[in-house]
Design an enzyme around this catalytic site. Structure first.
Site, mmCIF file in Angstrom:
data_model
loop_
_atom_site.group_PDB
_atom_site.id
_atom_site.type_symbol
_atom_site.label_atom_id
_atom_site.label_comp_id
_atom_site.label_asym_id
_atom_site.label_seq_id
_atom_site.Cartn_x
_atom_site.Cartn_y
_atom_site.Cartn_z
ATOM 1 N N ASP A 26 0.851 -1.167 0.000
ATOM 2 C CA ASP A 26 0.000 0.000 0.000
ATOM 3 C C ASP A 26 0.902 1.237 0.000
ATOM 4 O O ASP A 26 2.088 1.157 0.344
ATOM 5 C CB ASP A 26 -0.901 -0.009 1.235
ATOM 6 C CG ASP A 26 -1.884 1.135 1.250
ATOM 7 O OD1 ASP A 26 -2.508 1.396 0.208
ATOM 8 O OD2 ASP A 26 -2.022 1.778 2.304
ATOM 9 N N ASP A 28 -0.322 5.143 0.707
ATOM 10 C CA ASP A 28 -0.644 6.109 1.753
ATOM 11 C C ASP A 28 -0.573 5.453 3.126
ATOM 12 O O ASP A 28 -1.281 4.485 3.396
ATOM 13 C CB ASP A 28 -2.047 6.682 1.544
ATOM 14 C CG ASP A 28 -2.128 7.587 0.325
ATOM 15 O OD1 ASP A 28 -1.264 8.477 0.208
ATOM 16 O OD2 ASP A 28 -3.038 7.409 -0.501
#
Length: 342
Positions: A26, A28
């Site tokens: 991922d 963010d």
């Protein structure tokens, strides 16, 4: 408890970058926050890649194109190309393309990343409900997305046009704190129309399918900061996961996690890719990791000992998840987390 319910984080005698061939990362809250690299991310990813691990960047944020994301990563000092990035916009475009005729018009409520992904699937992005769209595609459009775009989506949906959303993350990390995410915008349209979108992003299967198709991963490790997207997505896909504590998940949420939100491993940040993971052993009614022992009392979790706080958290996870079984643990862990400084 049914077989297969995770009751503690696993240990690993190997560095995770050696045990798994691909990290599905991922962005963010894991690699960067508010556009700036998270501490230790750049060096850790470079070391994992140098050791032979394939790095793929998997994001529910549909705003930017893969090439734009890769350019940003490169600016931060992380070598990346557009082919290393998988977005929920790409998963959404594939989902829509499977349900509408080739070349169909799609009303876009979002940013350039969504438009590019739709064109990649042979679909034509349009801006108005009056353009006779075959579908509505909604993705994160950034903080400046005009309110009128939501109205445009509502006009089309009220006419019976099927509605698709890239993801339903209610929040997104920013440099100033936690901001509204695409899920908050989806709620606006849902309230106004009473409709329900088909969703492509994590934790749902279309995103996992898109990621595996594009990366060819055989032994993937999902790396994320969110229990309800990254970790649940790994659970739904039947793959292992590493939760890093650099984003939205804190100790209290982790201890209360139901089975589908329990990560395989827990670490402070991306340095966890480069190391093994400590074993958690059961000693009577307690669970020991490093110098800490955690127990589940009648109404609260307790921890005793000394050492690295992260080991204490892992031990607490074992006590909480065992007590919770197939449900979320409802025992109070605040005092124990305070003892660890978490």
């Amino acid at each position: 408890m049914s077989q297969g319910v995770r009751t503690r984080p696993e240990g690993s005698g190997q560095a995770l970058s050696e045990r798994y061939d691909t990290a599905l990362l991922d962005l963010d809250g894991v690699v960067y926050a508010g556009g700036e690299a998270i501490t230790h991310a750049v060096d850790s990813l470079a070391a994992a890649r140098a050791g032979g691990m394939h790095l793929a960047y998997v994001t529910n944020n549909a705003l930017r194109t893969p090439e734009a994301v890769a350019a940003h990563l490169t600016e931060l000092g992380i070598a990346a190309e557009g082919s290393d990035v998988v977005t929920s916009a790409q998963a959404l475009a594939r989902l829509i393309a499977g349900q509408v005729p080739d070349g169909s018009r799609v009303l876009v409520i979002g940013g350039e990343g969504l438009r590019v992904a739709l064109r990649e699937r042979g679909l034509e992005p349009v801006e108005s409900a009056e353009d006779d769209p075959a579908a509505v595609a909604q993705g994160y459009g950034g903080p400046e997305l005009p309110w009128g775009r939501f109205a445009e989506a509502c006009y089309a949906i009220h006419r019976g046009v099927p509605w698709f959303a890239s993801n339903t993350d209610l929040t997104i990390p920013s440099a100033r704190g936690i901001a509204p995410g695409n899920g908050a915008a989806v709620e606006v349209v849902r309230i106004a129309t009473g409709a329900e979108p088909q969703v492509a992003g994590k934790p749902l299967p279309p995103m996992h399918r898109e990621t595996i198709l594009r990366t060819g991963a055989r032994r993937p490790l999902v790396v994320g900061d969110r229990l309800d997207t990254d970790i649940e997505g790994a659970f739904n896909g039947g793959v292992d996961s590493l939760l890093v504590l650099t984003g939205v998940t804190d100790g209290a949420r982790l201890l209360a996690a139901p089975p589908h939100h329990r990560p395989t491993y827990v670490d402070a940040d991306l340095r966890g890719l480069l190391t093994g993971q400590p074993e958690i052993t059961q000693e009577g009614d307690g669970f020991r990791c490093g110098g800490w022992t955690a127990t589940a009392g009648a109404d609260r979790l307790e921890v005793s000992g000394d050492g690295q706080a992260l080991d204490g958290l892992r031990a607490l996870c074992a006590a909480a998840w065992t007590a919770g079984g197939e449900s979320a643990c409802e025992l109070d862990g605040e005092k124990a987390l305070t003892r660890l400084g978490l």
